[in-house]
Motif scaffolding. Structure first.
Motif, mmCIF file in Angstrom:
data_model
loop_
_atom_site.group_PDB
_atom_site.id
_atom_site.type_symbol
_atom_site.label_atom_id
_atom_site.label_comp_id
_atom_site.label_asym_id
_atom_site.label_seq_id
_atom_site.Cartn_x
_atom_site.Cartn_y
_atom_site.Cartn_z
ATOM 1 N N TYR A 121 -12.281 3.519 -42.617
ATOM 2 C CA TYR A 121 -12.543 3.281 -44.119
ATOM 3 C C TYR A 121 -11.556 2.293 -44.826
ATOM 4 O O TYR A 121 -11.957 1.350 -45.521
ATOM 5 N N ALA A 122 -10.345 2.626 -44.511
ATOM 6 C CA ALA A 122 -9.284 1.611 -44.861
ATOM 7 C C ALA A 122 -9.537 0.262 -44.358
ATOM 8 O O ALA A 122 -9.434 -0.920 -45.174
ATOM 9 N N ASP A 123 -10.049 -0.143 -43.348
ATOM 10 C CA ASP A 123 -10.376 -1.189 -42.561
ATOM 11 C C ASP A 123 -11.443 -1.915 -43.260
ATOM 12 O O ASP A 123 -11.175 -3.165 -43.671
ATOM 13 N N ILE A 124 -12.418 -1.148 -43.560
ATOM 14 C CA ILE A 124 -13.635 -1.675 -44.441
ATOM 15 C C ILE A 124 -13.325 -2.129 -45.624
ATOM 16 O O ILE A 124 -13.403 -3.364 -46.150
ATOM 17 N N LEU A 125 -12.505 -1.380 -46.277
ATOM 18 C CA LEU A 125 -11.807 -1.740 -47.668
ATOM 19 C C LEU A 125 -10.919 -3.047 -47.681
ATOM 20 O O LEU A 125 -10.918 -3.927 -48.761
ATOM 21 N N ARG A 126 -10.464 -3.340 -46.528
ATOM 22 C CA ARG A 126 -9.471 -4.591 -46.744
ATOM 23 C C ARG A 126 -10.215 -5.869 -46.198
ATOM 24 O O ARG A 126 -9.756 -6.900 -46.526
ATOM 25 N N ALA A 127 -11.253 -5.523 -45.234
ATOM 26 C CA ALA A 127 -12.002 -6.622 -44.690
ATOM 27 C C ALA A 127 -13.285 -7.227 -45.615
ATOM 28 O O ALA A 127 -13.615 -8.391 -45.283
ATOM 29 N N ARG A 128 -14.096 -6.231 -46.065
ATOM 30 C CA ARG A 128 -15.161 -6.810 -47.001
ATOM 31 C C ARG A 128 -14.868 -6.922 -48.085
ATOM 32 O O ARG A 128 -13.884 -6.676 -48.994
ATOM 33 N N PRO A 129 -15.848 -8.043 -49.090
ATOM 34 C CA PRO A 129 -16.057 -8.039 -50.406
ATOM 35 C C PRO A 129 -15.949 -6.877 -51.248
ATOM 36 O O PRO A 129 -16.515 -5.980 -50.645
ATOM 37 N N ASP A 166 -13.215 17.650 -39.994
ATOM 38 C CA ASP A 166 -12.025 17.476 -39.598
ATOM 39 C C ASP A 166 -11.251 16.422 -40.416
ATOM 40 O O ASP A 166 -9.987 16.701 -40.756
ATOM 41 N N THR A 167 -11.913 15.525 -40.762
ATOM 42 C CA THR A 167 -11.122 14.439 -41.481
ATOM 43 C C THR A 167 -10.812 14.883 -42.761
ATOM 44 O O THR A 167 -9.902 14.491 -43.369
ATOM 45 N N VAL A 168 -11.803 15.635 -43.585
ATOM 46 C CA VAL A 168 -11.600 16.060 -44.826
ATOM 47 C C VAL A 168 -10.320 17.124 -44.997
ATOM 48 O O VAL A 168 -9.530 17.135 -45.728
ATOM 49 N N ARG A 169 -10.582 18.030 -43.858
ATOM 50 C CA ARG A 169 -9.496 19.164 -43.495
ATOM 51 C C ARG A 169 -7.996 18.345 -43.594
ATOM 52 O O ARG A 169 -7.003 18.670 -44.262
ATOM 53 N N ARG A 170 -7.700 17.445 -42.842
ATOM 54 C CA ARG A 170 -6.667 16.518 -42.358
ATOM 55 C C ARG A 170 -6.112 15.656 -43.899
ATOM 56 O O ARG A 170 -4.973 15.671 -44.012
ATOM 57 N N ALA A 171 -7.177 15.279 -44.392
ATOM 58 C CA ALA A 171 -6.665 14.627 -45.398
ATOM 59 C C ALA A 171 -6.273 15.322 -46.679
ATOM 60 O O ALA A 171 -5.397 15.122 -47.452
ATOM 61 N N ALA A 172 -6.832 16.447 -46.829
ATOM 62 C CA ALA A 172 -6.367 17.642 -47.694
ATOM 63 C C ALA A 172 -4.790 18.003 -47.545
ATOM 64 O O ALA A 172 -4.151 18.306 -48.305
ATOM 65 N N THR A 173 -4.638 18.178 -46.113
ATOM 66 C CA THR A 173 -3.279 18.624 -45.580
ATOM 67 C C THR A 173 -2.417 17.540 -45.776
ATOM 68 O O THR A 173 -1.264 17.791 -46.438
ATOM 69 N N ALA A 174 -2.754 16.409 -45.539
ATOM 70 C CA ALA A 174 -1.779 15.435 -45.819
ATOM 71 C C ALA A 174 -1.530 15.383 -47.234
ATOM 72 O O ALA A 174 -0.205 14.990 -47.783
ATOM 73 N N ALA A 175 -2.573 15.356 -48.139
ATOM 74 C CA ALA A 175 -2.552 15.159 -49.541
ATOM 75 C C ALA A 175 -1.509 16.273 -50.155
ATOM 76 O O ALA A 175 -0.445 15.966 -50.941
ATOM 77 N N SER A 176 -1.512 17.562 -49.729
ATOM 78 C CA SER A 176 -0.689 18.486 -50.368
ATOM 79 C C SER A 176 0.499 18.338 -49.561
ATOM 80 O O SER A 176 1.597 18.506 -50.527
ATOM 81 N N ALA A 233 -7.464 1.149 -50.109
ATOM 82 C CA ALA A 233 -7.249 1.006 -48.961
ATOM 83 C C ALA A 233 -5.706 1.456 -48.446
ATOM 84 O O ALA A 233 -5.330 2.287 -47.416
ATOM 85 N N ARG A 234 -4.669 0.943 -49.221
ATOM 86 C CA ARG A 234 -3.291 1.339 -49.153
ATOM 87 C C ARG A 234 -3.306 3.138 -49.408
ATOM 88 O O ARG A 234 -2.466 3.634 -48.540
ATOM 89 N N LEU A 235 -3.875 3.450 -50.270
ATOM 90 C CA LEU A 235 -3.943 4.868 -50.344
ATOM 91 C C LEU A 235 -4.483 5.804 -49.288
ATOM 92 O O LEU A 235 -3.721 6.816 -48.714
ATOM 93 N N LEU A 236 -5.404 5.481 -48.640
ATOM 94 C CA LEU A 236 -6.013 6.084 -47.500
ATOM 95 C C LEU A 236 -5.077 5.705 -46.423
ATOM 96 O O LEU A 236 -4.804 6.686 -45.623
ATOM 97 N N ALA A 237 -4.732 4.659 -46.302
ATOM 98 C CA ALA A 237 -3.853 4.562 -45.046
ATOM 99 C C ALA A 237 -2.359 5.468 -45.178
ATOM 100 O O ALA A 237 -1.816 5.747 -44.245
ATOM 101 N N SER A 238 -1.971 5.553 -46.297
ATOM 102 C CA SER A 238 -0.997 6.308 -46.665
ATOM 103 C C SER A 238 -0.722 7.615 -46.064
ATOM 104 O O SER A 238 0.120 8.204 -46.060
ATOM 105 N N LEU A 239 -1.905 8.345 -46.004
ATOM 106 C CA LEU A 239 -2.313 9.674 -45.702
ATOM 107 C C LEU A 239 -2.199 9.936 -43.912
ATOM 108 O O LEU A 239 -1.897 10.894 -43.579
ATOM 109 N N ASP A 240 -2.170 8.662 -43.251
ATOM 110 C CA ASP A 240 -1.752 8.343 -41.924
ATOM 111 C C ASP A 240 -3.023 9.520 -41.305
ATOM 112 O O ASP A 240 -2.518 10.424 -40.575
#
Length: 416
Positions: A168-176, A198-208, A154-161
């Motif tokens: 997805y980050a919210d689910i990872l924080r809230a559920r078992p 669009d989410t995949v593209r933005r995630a790739a751009t943020a990671a780069s 969750a922290r890693l996904l959130a850090s990509l902003d």
């Protein structure tokens, strides 16, 4: 003892140079991904016992007990239960998992009953065996292995902003943890590719962008950016972000048990596995992805990355210890002038030289004749076989081998 003639598989992700360099051959310019050593029907090694090259699988089938040893046949049937490889990755392989024994038997029987052709591109189970595997690095090696803890993911996904990653980050924080990992992976792999693009593209751009900045996830970001360059738009990138990024030093290894998602990214290594073709893919591939069956096989639990360091053994070897019986991999580092080491085993084995040059002597029966026996056939007890870098040999259960020289060998045998 038999010198092996092995097949190189030219998969697109392979390195054009790593295997030729190890084998002392000129690169062809084409990718060379895997060199197979064993009796797998897909590309069995060839041996020559005086009447021309024949597949190792045929030699074993003619005398299973004599070649494999009675204990191995009793445990795994009349077949060599492992496959040894040299693997050279220049690009990421598919993100995948393997079934456990019960899942493999049930899945194979189901597809057989439904009449799914074994060579069909949508078939999941090519046989009824599980496929645990181990990769020992020869060079620095990168891969993905096992789920991160949900909170860390969750922290890693959130850090990509990236807005599309926030649910997805919210689910990872809230559920078992198990439920959270299952729900997020299901959502990623089941999503419409156009809707998630669009989410995949933005995630790739943020990671780069973040890969060049200092921080705890700099290496992770660089790995994801590399994956995205080779697999643009693939939702498997988001699944990869749930996993540990691992960088192995030479000699370290990854052990991959059933249900553990993983992908090799780059590097050269020695890989050993149970002799099976059963793979369920999660992404980073153009091949079939059966999401419902995949979700049935994946173990949704956070694990460590599974890095193994070889442990000293009584015979001077270093052993990569795993909980499976189909294979046992060890490494011997031999010094010039050192005493010969025994490689006696009650089962068949394959020896691969990865550095220097070594000499195998079969001490069964009579002593070696003067000058040795370069052909090294089992029909002449006391035979001598020299292995240079990149070369390998098959030793049946009836051999009594010793090894000497200056170099490094990897020894594959059955853990019975």
């Amino acid at each position: 003892m038999d010198r092996l003639q092995n097949t190189v598989r030219p998969y697109a992700w392979g390195s054009p140079t790593a295997l030729p360099e190890l084998l002392g051959e000129h690169p062809t310019g084409a990718p060379q991904a895997e060199l197979w050593m064993g009796a797998h029907p897909g590309a069995p090694s060839l041996v020559d016992r005086g009447s021309g090259p024949v597949p190792l699988s045929e030699v074993i089938a003619a005398d299973p007990d004599g070649e494999l040893g009675a204990a191995a046949v009793a445990a795994f049937g009349p077949r060599l239960p492992f496959l040894l490889k040299l693997l050279a990755a220049a690009q990421p392989l598919s993100l995948q998992v393997h079934p456990d024994p019960a899942q493999a038997v049930a899945g194979f029987a189901d597809e057989e009953a439904r009449g799914v052709p074994r060579d069909a591109p949508h078939r999941n189970y090519k046989d009824d065996q599980h496929k645990p595997e181990l990769l020992a690095a020869l060079t620095p090696f990168e891969g993905l292995c096992g789920f991160r803890p949900a909170a860390e993911a969750a922290r890693l996904l959130a850090s990509l902003d990236v807005d599309g990653l926030k649910p997805y980050a919210d689910i990872l924080r809230a559920r078992p943890e198990e439920a959270a990992l299952r729900e997020v992976l299901t959502a990623v792999l089941s999503a419409d590719r156009d809707e998630i693009a669009d989410t995949v593209r933005r995630a790739a751009t943020a990671a780069s962008r973040l890969a060049g900045e200092p921080g705890p996830h700099a290496d992770d970001y660089a790995a994801y950016a590399g994956i995205a360059r080779h697999h643009p738009g693939d939702p498997g990138l988001l699944a990869a972000m749930l996993l540990h990024f691992v960088r192995l030093r030479p000699g370290e290894a990854l052990y991959l048990d059933a249900g553990v998602p993983h992908a090799y990214l780059s590097g050269l290594g020695v890989e050993i596995m149970a002799s099976s073709d059963n793979v369920l893919r999660c992404g980073l591939t153009s091949k079939h992805v059966d999401v419902p069956e995949l979700l049935r096989v994946v173990r949704f639990e956070a694990t460590g990355p599974g890095v193994l360091v070889p442990e000293p053994d009584a015979d001077g070897a270093e052993v990569y210890r795993t909980p499976v019986g189909e294979f046992r991999l060890s490494r011997h580092v031999l010094a010039a002038g050192g005493a010969p080491r025994s490689l006696d085993a009650p089962t068949a084995q394959i020896v691969l030289c990865t550095d220097g040059e070594v000499t195998l002597v079969d001490e069964a029966g009579q002593q070696a004749p003067a000058g040795g026996n370069p052909s090294g056939t089992i029909g002449e007890p006391g035979g001598e076989l020299r292995l240079a870098r990149g070369r390998s040999a098959y030793l049946p259960a009836s051999a009594c081998p010793r090894v000497s020289g200056e170099g490094t060998i990897f020894r594959a045998t059955v853990a019975v």
